[in-house]
Motif scaffolding. Structure first.
Motif, PDB file in Angstrom:
ATOM      1  N   TRP A  49       0.830  -1.216   0.000  1.00 50.36           N
ATOM      2  CA  TRP A  49       0.000   0.000   0.000  1.00 50.36           C
ATOM      3  C   TRP A  49       0.859   1.259   0.000  1.00 50.36           C
ATOM      4  N   VAL A  50       1.990   1.152  -0.644  1.00 50.73           N
ATOM      5  CA  VAL A  50       2.891   2.286  -0.828  1.00 50.73           C
ATOM      6  C   VAL A  50       2.985   2.573  -2.322  1.00 50.73           C
ATOM      7  N   LEU A  51       3.060   3.848  -2.659  1.00 51.48           N
ATOM      8  CA  LEU A  51       3.250   4.263  -4.040  1.00 51.48           C
ATOM      9  C   LEU A  51       4.676   4.762  -4.207  1.00 51.48           C
ATOM     10  N   GLU A  67       7.793  10.622   1.500  1.00 49.38           N
ATOM     11  CA  GLU A  67       9.159  10.506   1.974  1.00 49.38           C
ATOM     12  C   GLU A  67      10.057  10.526   0.739  1.00 49.38           C
ATOM     13  N   VAL A  68      10.830  11.587   0.589  1.00 53.93           N
ATOM     14  CA  VAL A  68      11.762  11.696  -0.533  1.00 53.93           C
ATOM     15  C   VAL A  68      12.957  10.811  -0.217  1.00 53.93           C
ATOM     16  N   GLY A  76      10.323   9.327  -4.442  1.00 56.93           N
ATOM     17  CA  GLY A  76       9.815   9.166  -3.096  1.00 56.93           C
ATOM     18  C   GLY A  76       8.813   8.048  -2.957  1.00 56.93           C
ATOM     19  N   ARG A  77       8.420   7.865  -1.719  1.00 59.86           N
ATOM     20  CA  ARG A  77       7.428   6.847  -1.367  1.00 59.86           C
ATOM     21  C   ARG A  77       6.286   7.533  -0.624  1.00 59.86           C
ATOM     22  N   PHE A  78       5.072   7.116  -0.958  1.00 59.56           N
ATOM     23  CA  PHE A  78       3.887   7.663  -0.304  1.00 59.56           C
ATOM     24  C   PHE A  78       3.072   6.495   0.239  1.00 59.56           C
ATOM     25  N   ASP A 132      -0.369  17.773  -4.569  1.00 55.48           N
ATOM     26  CA  ASP A 132      -0.031  18.622  -3.416  1.00 55.48           C
ATOM     27  C   ASP A 132      -0.113  17.835  -2.116  1.00 55.48           C
ATOM     28  N   THR A 133      -1.148  17.012  -1.980  1.00 51.94           N
ATOM     29  CA  THR A 133      -1.291  16.172  -0.782  1.00 51.94           C
ATOM     30  C   THR A 133      -0.135  15.190  -0.698  1.00 51.94           C
ATOM     31  N   ILE A 134       0.188  14.579  -1.818  1.00 49.66           N
ATOM     32  CA  ILE A 134       1.298  13.627  -1.845  1.00 49.66           C
ATOM     33  C   ILE A 134       2.597  14.318  -1.484  1.00 49.66           C
ATOM     34  N   GLU A 135       2.866  15.468  -2.084  1.00 47.78           N
ATOM     35  CA  GLU A 135       4.113  16.180  -1.819  1.00 47.78           C
ATOM     36  C   GLU A 135       4.242  16.574  -0.349  1.00 47.78           C
TER      37      GLU A 135
END
Length: 85
Positions: free
Chosen positions: A12-14, A74-75, A24-26, A67-70
């Motif tokens: 469940w990570v993008l 985690e970069v 990055g990972r979201f 914007d929410t993702i940014e």
């Protein structure tokens, strides 16, 4: 931020590459408690994500803005430049 590449992972990570080269990972897990994201608890539904550039969207209709993702990703690095001087 504009999303250049988007790759869903089994946890469940993008994995995301921004247009400026940041990688990055979201983690979507915190959103799964909300009704709009409920269908994404099914891993097959989670994998049906598409990149809209300034947003991402799943087949079930759930979406997140770039914007929410940014604001919450985690970069983990920067893509190597492919341009030459």
């Amino acid at each position: 931020m504009r999303i250049a590449e988007l790759h869903p992972q089994p946890d469940w990570v993008l994995s995301i590459i921004a247009e400026d080269g940041r990688i990055g990972r979201f983690d979507v897990t915190p959103y799964l408690e909300y009704e709009a994201f409920e269908e994404l608890r099914d891993h097959n539904e989670f994998m049906k994500v598409s990149n809209g550039g300034y947003f991402i969207e799943w087949a079930c209709g759930a979406d997140l803005s770039a914007d929410t993702i940014e604001a919450r990703w985690e970069v983990i690095g920067k893509a190597a430049s492919t341009t030459t001087a």
